[in-house]
Design a protein around this motif. Sequence first.
Motif, short mmCIF file in Angstrom:
data_model
loop_
_atom_site.label_atom_id
_atom_site.label_comp_id
_atom_site.label_asym_id
_atom_site.label_seq_id
_atom_site.Cartn_x
_atom_site.Cartn_y
_atom_site.Cartn_z
N ILE A 191 0.83 -1.20 0.00
CA ILE A 191 0.00 0.00 0.00
C ILE A 191 0.86 1.26 0.00
CG2 ILE A 191 -1.66 1.35 1.37
CD1 ILE A 191 -2.76 -1.43 2.32
N VAL A 192 1.88 1.27 0.84
CA VAL A 192 2.79 2.42 0.89
C VAL A 192 3.53 2.57 -0.45
CG1 VAL A 192 4.85 3.38 2.01
CG2 VAL A 192 3.07 2.29 3.39
N GLY A 193 3.93 1.44 -1.03
CA GLY A 193 4.56 1.49 -2.34
C GLY A 193 3.64 2.07 -3.39
N ALA A 194 2.34 1.73 -3.31
CA ALA A 194 1.36 2.27 -4.26
C ALA A 194 1.22 3.78 -4.09
CB ALA A 194 0.02 1.58 -4.05
N PHE A 195 1.29 4.24 -2.83
CA PHE A 195 1.24 5.68 -2.59
C PHE A 195 2.39 6.40 -3.30
CE2 PHE A 195 3.38 8.95 0.00
CZ PHE A 195 2.48 9.99 -0.15
N PHE A 196 3.60 5.86 -3.15
CA PHE A 196 4.75 6.50 -3.79
C PHE A 196 4.68 6.40 -5.32
CE2 PHE A 196 6.76 5.97 0.47
CZ PHE A 196 7.09 7.31 0.67
N ALA A 197 4.03 5.34 -5.81
CA ALA A 197 3.84 5.23 -7.25
C ALA A 197 2.93 6.35 -7.76
CB ALA A 197 3.24 3.87 -7.60
N VAL A 198 1.86 6.62 -7.02
CA VAL A 198 0.95 7.71 -7.40
C VAL A 198 1.69 9.03 -7.41
CG1 VAL A 198 -1.08 9.03 -6.67
CG2 VAL A 198 -1.12 6.53 -6.58
N ILE A 199 2.49 9.28 -6.38
CA ILE A 199 3.27 10.52 -6.33
C ILE A 199 4.23 10.59 -7.51
CG2 ILE A 199 5.00 11.81 -4.99
CD1 ILE A 199 2.16 11.87 -3.83
N PHE A 211 10.82 1.93 -9.37
CA PHE A 211 11.23 1.40 -8.07
C PHE A 211 10.00 1.01 -7.25
CE2 PHE A 211 14.04 2.40 -4.09
CZ PHE A 211 14.02 1.05 -3.77
N SER A 212 8.99 1.87 -7.25
CA SER A 212 7.74 1.58 -6.52
C SER A 212 7.08 0.33 -7.07
CB SER A 212 6.78 2.76 -6.63
OG SER A 212 7.32 3.93 -6.08
N ALA A 213 7.06 0.21 -8.39
CA ALA A 213 6.43 -0.96 -9.01
C ALA A 213 7.12 -2.25 -8.59
CB ALA A 213 6.49 -0.82 -10.54
N VAL A 214 8.44 -2.22 -8.51
CA VAL A 214 9.20 -3.40 -8.09
C VAL A 214 8.82 -3.80 -6.67
CG1 VAL A 214 11.50 -4.27 -7.54
CG2 VAL A 214 11.13 -2.99 -9.66
N ILE A 215 8.72 -2.80 -5.78
CA ILE A 215 8.38 -3.09 -4.38
C ILE A 215 6.96 -3.62 -4.26
CG2 ILE A 215 8.12 -2.09 -2.07
CD1 ILE A 215 11.03 -2.42 -3.13
N ILE A 216 6.02 -3.02 -4.98
CA ILE A 216 4.63 -3.48 -4.95
C ILE A 216 4.54 -4.92 -5.45
CG2 ILE A 216 2.29 -3.14 -5.84
CD1 ILE A 216 3.09 -0.14 -6.24
N GLY A 217 5.16 -5.19 -6.60
CA GLY A 217 5.12 -6.52 -7.19
C GLY A 217 5.73 -7.58 -6.29
N GLY A 244 14.19 -0.24 4.23
CA GLY A 244 15.10 0.64 3.50
C GLY A 244 14.48 1.17 2.23
N ALA A 245 13.68 0.33 1.56
CA ALA A 245 13.06 0.74 0.30
C ALA A 245 12.03 1.85 0.50
CB ALA A 245 12.41 -0.48 -0.36
N VAL A 246 11.11 1.68 1.45
CA VAL A 246 10.06 2.69 1.62
C VAL A 246 10.64 4.00 2.18
CG1 VAL A 246 8.18 1.04 1.85
CG2 VAL A 246 9.38 1.80 3.90
N THR A 247 11.65 3.88 3.03
CA THR A 247 12.29 5.10 3.54
C THR A 247 13.00 5.83 2.41
OG1 THR A 247 12.68 3.94 5.62
CG2 THR A 247 13.81 6.03 5.33
N GLY A 248 13.70 5.06 1.57
CA GLY A 248 14.38 5.67 0.44
C GLY A 248 13.41 6.32 -0.54
N LEU A 249 12.24 5.72 -0.73
CA LEU A 249 11.25 6.32 -1.63
C LEU A 249 10.82 7.70 -1.14
CD1 LEU A 249 9.07 3.19 -2.47
CD2 LEU A 249 10.27 4.62 -4.13
N ALA A 250 10.74 7.86 0.18
CA ALA A 250 10.37 9.16 0.75
C ALA A 250 11.42 10.21 0.41
CB ALA A 250 10.18 9.05 2.26
N PHE A 251 12.69 9.82 0.41
CA PHE A 251 13.76 10.75 0.04
C PHE A 251 13.75 11.01 -1.46
CE2 PHE A 251 15.23 9.70 4.26
CZ PHE A 251 15.89 10.84 4.67
N LEU A 252 13.40 10.00 -2.25
CA LEU A 252 13.37 10.18 -3.70
C LEU A 252 12.30 11.18 -4.14
CD1 LEU A 252 13.90 6.55 -5.08
CD2 LEU A 252 15.48 8.48 -5.24
#
Length: 327
Positions: A191-199, A211-217, A244-252
């Motif tokens: 769900i969090v990965g989907a949020f970052f994908a929308v952003i 990157f978000s798609a990879v995490i969601i999948g 590490g992935a979701v935290t990094g997405l926030a920085f991205l």
Amino acid sequence: MYLYFIIALVLSFALTVLAERILIPFLKSVKMEQKILEIGPRWHKSKEGTPTMGGLGFIVSAVIVFIAVGVFAFIKCDDESVWRVCITFVFALLCGAIGFIDDYAKFFKKQNEGLTAGNKYLLQLVAASLYLYFMTWAGGLDTSLKIPFFNVEWELGIFYYVIALILITGVVNSVNLTDGIDGLAASITAIVGAFFAVIAFVFSNMETGVFSAVIIGCCLGFLVYNFYPARVFMGDTGSLFLGGAVTGLAFLVDSPLVILICGIVYIAETFSVMLQVASFKLTGKRIFKMSPIHHHFEKSGWSELKIVGIFSLVAVLFCAIAYWSMI
């Protein structure tokens, strides 16, 4: 961008399903099985013997898809953005490596509790420090911090890095704490990965979208085997990688603090432990029947499926709030 996103999501899902199908029998053959500690929920004793370290399956899948799709997708992006997403992916792998060391200590060295908390946190600090250094080098960070909802930035100077280190290590460990019942960590992270994908779509950020798609999948593929009743657990290897992935997405997406909103379930898990410990030390009484908070609801009679469902709805709601805070 949409095409690369779909390809990355479908491939990571399919490869994770295949990888776990191969990995689970191997983990069983080498006795890489979950041990339930005496301090853990006694009703989880039935889970003892379930293979763990299943995070290796989706990490390998993530690496393959990230490289394969990235070769074609990132050629259209500027060099700085490609460097930033690659650095972030490597950081997630470093977190996964720390989890692997912890899992190795638990099972191969017969140390049920793995690395000490101090050693694990030190390794995470080193990984986070390297991440911040290389992100700064790649032009992905400055010392101003965006405040969600208020559309303002605070220039913090050197203190930015102090806050960033606390934020990164705190969230990574929060995801680790969330991995306590079947399907919870993977569901929330999807769900969090989907949020970052929308952003990523809103701001036309292709590399973050891939990157978000990879995490969601990977999370959805892992849920095929991890949803209740789980046939495999991700272990610290998987949960720290996802942290590490979701935290990094926030920085991205240049809004580190947004992870505190969209990742509210992670944060609640950590604060429930902190409040429980503080209350017991100060008053001798416990606030929750058991912490992290998902165990409190278990002891209150909720099924694991109900907990995952309600927590996922909370995650969706706060992801919507996080979206509003950024737009």
